[in-house]
Design an enzyme around this catalytic site. Structure first.
Site, PDB file in Angstrom:
ATOM      1  N   HIS A 177      -6.429   3.627   5.332  1.00  0.00           N
ATOM      2  CA  HIS A 177      -6.411   4.411   5.743  1.00  0.00           C
ATOM      3  C   HIS A 177      -7.849   5.406   6.065  1.00  0.00           C
ATOM      4  O   HIS A 177      -7.822   5.411   4.117  1.00  0.00           O
ATOM      5  CB  HIS A 177      -5.829   5.617   6.108  1.00  0.00           C
ATOM      6  CG  HIS A 177      -6.205   6.586   8.237  1.00  0.00           C
ATOM      7  ND1 HIS A 177      -6.784   6.844   8.007  1.00  0.00           N
ATOM      8  CD2 HIS A 177      -5.974   6.590   9.444  1.00  0.00           C
ATOM      9  CE1 HIS A 177      -7.129   7.174   9.536  1.00  0.00           C
ATOM     10  NE2 HIS A 177      -5.679   7.239  10.110  1.00  0.00           N
ATOM     11  N   LEU A 232      -3.463  13.453   6.392  1.00  0.00           N
ATOM     12  CA  LEU A 232      -4.061  12.139   7.152  1.00  0.00           C
ATOM     13  C   LEU A 232      -5.203  12.928   8.085  1.00  0.00           C
ATOM     14  O   LEU A 232      -4.410  14.285   8.889  1.00  0.00           O
ATOM     15  CB  LEU A 232      -2.733  11.652   7.996  1.00  0.00           C
ATOM     16  CG  LEU A 232      -3.951  10.699   9.274  1.00  0.00           C
ATOM     17  CD1 LEU A 232      -4.309   9.100   8.231  1.00  0.00           C
ATOM     18  CD2 LEU A 232      -2.914  10.165   9.899  1.00  0.00           C
ATOM     19  N   ARG A 248      -9.364  -0.258  10.488  1.00  0.00           N
ATOM     20  CA  ARG A 248      -9.127   0.299   8.942  1.00  0.00           C
ATOM     21  C   ARG A 248      -9.355  -0.335   8.158  1.00  0.00           C
ATOM     22  O   ARG A 248     -10.476   0.363   6.973  1.00  0.00           O
ATOM     23  CB  ARG A 248      -7.835   0.950   9.135  1.00  0.00           C
ATOM     24  CG  ARG A 248      -7.791   2.225  10.350  1.00  0.00           C
ATOM     25  CD  ARG A 248      -6.604   2.168  10.287  1.00  0.00           C
ATOM     26  NE  ARG A 248      -6.288   3.343  11.347  1.00  0.00           N
ATOM     27  CZ  ARG A 248      -5.178   4.178  12.101  1.00  0.00           C
ATOM     28  NH1 ARG A 248      -3.958   3.213  11.334  1.00  0.00           N
ATOM     29  NH2 ARG A 248      -5.226   5.078  13.305  1.00  0.00           N
ATOM     30  N   HIS A 301      -1.597   4.000   4.391  1.00  0.00           N
ATOM     31  CA  HIS A 301      -1.177   4.770   5.138  1.00  0.00           C
ATOM     32  C   HIS A 301       0.312   3.539   5.642  1.00  0.00           C
ATOM     33  O   HIS A 301       1.246   4.643   6.378  1.00  0.00           O
ATOM     34  CB  HIS A 301      -2.318   4.589   6.188  1.00  0.00           C
ATOM     35  CG  HIS A 301      -1.696   5.641   7.294  1.00  0.00           C
ATOM     36  ND1 HIS A 301      -1.660   6.523   7.397  1.00  0.00           N
ATOM     37  CD2 HIS A 301      -2.072   4.574   8.781  1.00  0.00           C
ATOM     38  CE1 HIS A 301      -2.074   6.997   8.845  1.00  0.00           C
ATOM     39  NE2 HIS A 301      -1.717   6.273   9.512  1.00  0.00           N
TER      40      HIS A 301
HETATM   41  C1  LIG Z   1       0.306  10.935   8.680  1.00  0.00           C
HETATM   42  C2  LIG Z   1       0.875   9.475   9.693  1.00  0.00           C
HETATM   43  C3  LIG Z   1      -0.043   9.323  10.844  1.00  0.00           C
HETATM   44  C4  LIG Z   1       0.063   8.443  11.990  1.00  0.00           C
HETATM   45  N1  LIG Z   1      -0.573   8.304  12.637  1.00  0.00           N
HETATM   46  C5  LIG Z   1      -0.385   7.927  13.688  1.00  0.00           C
HETATM   47  C6  LIG Z   1      -0.771   7.214  15.284  1.00  0.00           C
HETATM   48  O1  LIG Z   1      -1.609   7.872  15.504  1.00  0.00           O
HETATM   49  N2  LIG Z   1      -0.347   5.811  15.846  1.00  0.00           N
HETATM   50  C7  LIG Z   1       0.490   5.265  15.904  1.00  0.00           C
HETATM   51  O2  LIG Z   1       1.026   4.634  16.211  1.00  0.00           O
HETATM   52  N3  LIG Z   1       0.965   5.378  14.174  1.00  0.00           N
HETATM   53  C8  LIG Z   1       1.089   6.399  13.376  1.00  0.00           C
HETATM   54  N4  LIG Z   1       1.330   6.815  12.213  1.00  0.00           N
HETATM   55  C9  LIG Z   1       2.224   5.142  11.861  1.00  0.00           C
HETATM   56  C10 LIG Z   1       3.657   6.021  12.171  1.00  0.00           C
HETATM   57  O3  LIG Z   1       3.818   7.039  12.800  1.00  0.00           O
HETATM   58  C11 LIG Z   1       4.980   4.828  11.446  1.00  0.00           C
HETATM   59  O4  LIG Z   1       4.505   3.903  11.391  1.00  0.00           O
HETATM   60  C12 LIG Z   1       5.560   5.435  12.540  1.00  0.00           C
HETATM   61  O5  LIG Z   1       6.154   6.591  13.117  1.00  0.00           O
HETATM   62  C13 LIG Z   1       7.457   5.121  11.940  1.00  0.00           C
HETATM   63  O6  LIG Z   1       8.584   5.442  12.324  1.00  0.00           O
HETATM   64  P1  LIG Z   1      10.247   4.728  12.205  1.00  0.00           P
HETATM   65  O7  LIG Z   1      10.879   5.141  13.257  1.00  0.00           O
HETATM   66  O8  LIG Z   1      10.012   3.623  11.735  1.00  0.00           O
HETATM   67  O9  LIG Z   1      10.430   5.465  10.806  1.00  0.00           O
HETATM   68  P2  LIG Z   1       9.812   7.193  10.383  1.00  0.00           P
HETATM   69  O10 LIG Z   1       9.526   7.812  11.311  1.00  0.00           O
HETATM   70  O11 LIG Z   1       9.329   7.026   8.970  1.00  0.00           O
HETATM   71  O12 LIG Z   1      11.875   7.135   9.779  1.00  0.00           O
HETATM   72  C14 LIG Z   1      12.396   6.472   8.838  1.00  0.00           C
HETATM   73  C15 LIG Z   1      13.621   7.317   8.783  1.00  0.00           C
HETATM   74  O13 LIG Z   1      14.903   6.130   8.200  1.00  0.00           O
HETATM   75  C16 LIG Z   1      15.069   7.056   7.024  1.00  0.00           C
HETATM   76  N5  LIG Z   1      15.601   6.945   6.485  1.00  0.00           N
HETATM   77  C17 LIG Z   1      15.091   6.117   5.234  1.00  0.00           C
HETATM   78  N6  LIG Z   1      15.969   5.576   4.719  1.00  0.00           N
HETATM   79  C18 LIG Z   1      16.744   5.995   3.669  1.00  0.00           C
HETATM   80  C19 LIG Z   1      17.645   5.666   3.109  1.00  0.00           C
HETATM   81  N7  LIG Z   1      18.063   5.775   2.480  1.00  0.00           N
HETATM   82  N8  LIG Z   1      19.096   6.254   4.173  1.00  0.00           N
HETATM   83  C20 LIG Z   1      19.225   6.726   5.258  1.00  0.00           C
HETATM   84  N9  LIG Z   1      18.316   7.122   6.357  1.00  0.00           N
HETATM   85  C21 LIG Z   1      17.202   6.641   5.809  1.00  0.00           C
HETATM   86  C22 LIG Z   1      14.703   8.738   6.799  1.00  0.00           C
HETATM   87  O14 LIG Z   1      15.355   9.652   7.463  1.00  0.00           O
HETATM   88  C23 LIG Z   1      13.962   8.492   8.968  1.00  0.00           C
HETATM   89  O15 LIG Z   1      15.062   9.297   9.941  1.00  0.00           O
HETATM   90  C24 LIG Z   1       1.042   7.711  11.398  1.00  0.00           C
HETATM   91  C25 LIG Z   1       2.045   7.842  10.388  1.00  0.00           C
HETATM   92  C26 LIG Z   1       1.161   9.265   9.192  1.00  0.00           C
HETATM   93  C27 LIG Z   1       2.345   8.284   7.688  1.00  0.00           C
END
Ligand SMILES: Cc1cc2nc3c(=O)[nH]c(=O)nc-3n(C[C@H](O)[C@H](O)[C@H](O)COP(=O)(O)OP(=O)(O)OC[C@H]3O[C@@H](n4cnc5c(N)ncnc54)[C@H](O)[C@@H]3O)c2cc1C
Length: 585
Positions: free
Chosen positions: A238, A248, A291, A359
């Site tokens: 990013h 960020l 990006r 990112h």
């Molecule tokens: C600072 C930041 C800002 C962002 N802003 C945006 C935005 O504005 N718009 C956009 O579209 N995207 C954005 N993104 C990207 C987006 O937020 C993420 O890609 C998305 O939220 C990921 O969601 P997820 O449900 O896949 O995983 P996450 O929300 O990361 O959740 C992962 C889950 O897995 C669990 N887990 C992991 N490993 C294990 C394990 N070994 N055992 C048990 N549990 C485990 C964790 O506890 C957690 O609950 C941003 C990312 C960041 C870092």
């Protein structure tokens, strides 16, 4: 209760309580009320990284002249034609419905004065289609979804359980082994289907916007269980992270009109085929380019000596001063708060130092359009999965809706599979016992004086940055791959100083390190195999895109001897044949 017991059996078990995992759980609870669903997460769900998303979520609906096709085209070209177009078409069609649904569950989308949904511009998008809840979008989305899961009594939660292994027998995934962190007990939970929703792996690199928990666990679990990972060479930088912390500064700051300036106060993006400066933001131009291009432009500015040295590396500056206090406080309050708290800078009056920061992982567990991961009973969604809609470069604000669309799809597909899957086989108990032995041996291994988890992790991270940063070469990645092998041996031998069981964070860090090593290796090997430049994968030794040889995904899987193997998979092209990525015009 002793180690190694099977404590529960569910129909579908979600690993991950972020947006993707919770959306999958709700999808099942809503459509298959008779199924027994569970969500397991290594942190309390509201602490998942989704909570920190700031900028917004894309869905073509709010702007009167926007169309699904335009959202699809922007995503295809943003992906440098590596995204699968059938998945992208499904994604853009379902995203608006998902965002509306989230509002019905309580997500307070920001609104225009006339009450309609407000949208903002985002990088690489031709139209304003990014919905937002001020600049705390992820918090509000996750909160709405978390509250919704509480309505369903059939959703069992395992908060603060760390999954260490997938149980696979009879060719199908049948559950997991996990450490209940509060007690330290090693236990098994079986399930007819498992959905990996474990998020990203930014911690493979030293400087990242990602939370400390983003260690690619689900990708490593899938790889070890025999499922392939896809497109791991595509890691997104990013362009605007705060130096030192990597926190960020959301793209929304540029969408609202922020400028990127170099050491001379010059809006340097005009020198990189990204359009000409305009006082108001122009879609797909300058600061609203994609990006990958913006991060690459930073490297060139640094090479030309037009960046500014800081204690934490070279920086450029983000200028929001001309936006005024009123707009900053209403649209970007969190940006101001972060700058004040972490840099002691007030963006109303001062420039914000920024630099590119790791990112997002475009690659991940290879899945089909319904989240199936190529191993019976295993599904994946969200950042840990690679469907792929993001290809070689994700457009900002596509990830949050991706978690919703493909979280829901995988939940439904897993539920359907679980409805007719056979019961757990007796043989899984042997695997549980085996995992208990492995983890106990790790706890019992004496720690040396000099090598610890933190030191090896730091070396891995700096190795990865040198080997596979914004620009890479064959030799840089080969050298990196050798170094990662040496680090693997050290990580395999690492001892744990803390032998207590409750909340043993050192043990968890050692297990996460092993995952990071596996992911690092996959990034480098996939990158070495891709002898071209596309999206976020830029090789100075192969600077051009090469559709003849590389308009294909890379799958990496473990051979029987444990060594990784790479193969290609064709990209699905439906309506948009490969073309040039043009921005700024
Ligand atoms: C600072 C930041 C800002 C962002 N802003 C945006 C935005 O504005 N718009 C956009 O579209 N995207 C954005 N993104 C990207 C987006 O937020 C993420 O890609 C998305 O939220 C990921 O969601 P997820 O449900 O896949 O995983 P996450 O929300 O990361 O959740 C992962 C889950 O897995 C669990 N887990 C992991 N490993 C294990 C394990 N070994 N055992 C048990 N549990 C485990 C964790 O506890 C957690 O609950 C941003 C990312 C960041 C870092």
């Amino acid at each position: 209760m002793a180690d190694g017991e099977v404590v529960a059996d569910h129909d579908v078990l979600m690993i991950g309580g972020g947006l993707a995992g919770l959306r999958a759980a709700v999808a099942i609870a809503e459509t298959s009320a008779h199924l027994d669903v569970a969500v397991m997460s290594k942190v309390y769900p509201m602490r998942s990284h989704s909570v920190s998303a700031e900028g917004g979520a894309a869905g073509a609906i709010a702007d009167d002249d926007d169309t699904l096709d335009e959202h699809a085209y922007d995503t295809v070209s943003g992906s440098d034609w590596l995204g699968d177009q059938d998945a992208i078409e499904a994604f853009v069609a379902e995203a608006p419905r998902e965002l509306l649904q989230l509002e019905h569950w309580g997500c307070p989308w920001s609104r225009q004065p006339d009450g309609r949904i407000a949208v903002r511009a985002f990088g690489g998008m031709k139209k304003m289609r990014t919905w937002f809840a001020a600049d705390k979008t992820g918090f509000h989305m996750l909160h709405a979804l978390f509250q919704t899961t509480l309505k369903y009594r059939e959703v069992t939660r395992y908060d603060e359980w760390f999954v260490t292994r997938l149980l696979v027998d009879d060719g199908r995934v049948q559950g997991v082994v996990a450490i209940e962190l509060m007690t330290g007990r090693i236990q098994a939970v079986t399930a007819k289907a498992v959905v990996l929703a474990t998020g990203g792996c930014g911690k493979v690199f030293p400087f990242t916007t990602n939370a400390n928990i983003n260690t690619g666990d689900g990708m490593a679990l899938a790889l070890r269980a025999g499922a392939p990972l896809k497109d791991m060479e595509f890691v997104q930088y990013h362009p605007t992270g705060l130096p030192f912390t990597g926190i960020l500064i959301t793209e929304a700051a540029r969408a609202e009109g922020g400028w990127l300036v170099n050491a001379d106060g010059y809006r340097y993006l005009q020198d990189y085929d990204l359009g000409t400066p305009s006082p108001t933001p122009v879609l797909r131009s300058m600061e609203l380019g994609p990006r990958d291009r913006l991060s690459q432009a930073f490297v060139h500015e640094a090479e030309k000596g037009r960046t500014t040295a800081s204690p934490y590396g070279e920086v450029v500056h983000l200028d929001l001063r001309h936006l005024g206090e009123k707009l900053i406080d209403s649209k970007l309050p969190f940006v101001r708060e972060l700058c004040l708290k972490y840099e002691r800078i007030d963006p109303v009056h001062e420039l914000i130092p920024v630099r590119p920061v790791i990112h997002y992982m475009m690659g991940g567990v290879h899945t089909d359009i319904d989240g199936a991961a190529g191993l019976d009973g295993l599904y994946a969604a969200g950042e840990t999965a690679c469907v792929s809609i993001n290809g070689a470069n994700r457009l900002g604000s596509n990830s949050l809706p991706e978690c919703l669309v493909f979280g829901a799809r995988s939940g439904r597909a897993a539920a359907e599979y679980a409805g007719s899957a056979p019961p757990t086989t007796a043989a899984v108990q042997a695997q549980v016992d085996d995992e208990v032995r492995r983890l106990r041996a790790l706890l019992d291994r004496p720690a040396g004086d000099d090598d610890g988890v933190a030191r090896i992790r730091e070396e891995l991270q700096s190795t990865m940055e040198e080997a596979a940063g914004i620009y890479r070469t064959g030799p840089s990645m080969e050298k990196g791959a050798d170094a990662v092998q040496a680090l693997r041996e050290r990580a395999d031998a690492v001892g744990i100083r803390d032998t207590s069981r409750p909340f043993n964070t050192e043990l968890v860090a050692a297990l996460e390190l092993a995952n990071l090593v596996d992911i690092g290796e996959c990034i480098l090997l996939s990158g070495l195999a891709r002898e071209e430049s596309r999206g976020a994968h830029q090789r100075t030794d192969f600077p051009a895109r090469d559709d003849e040889h590389f308009l294909a995904h890379h799958l990496v899987r473990r051979a029987d001897d444990g060594s990784p193997r790479i193969e290609q998979l064709p990209v699905t092209i439906t309506r948009w044949p490969p073309g040039e990525r043009v921005y700024g015009r």
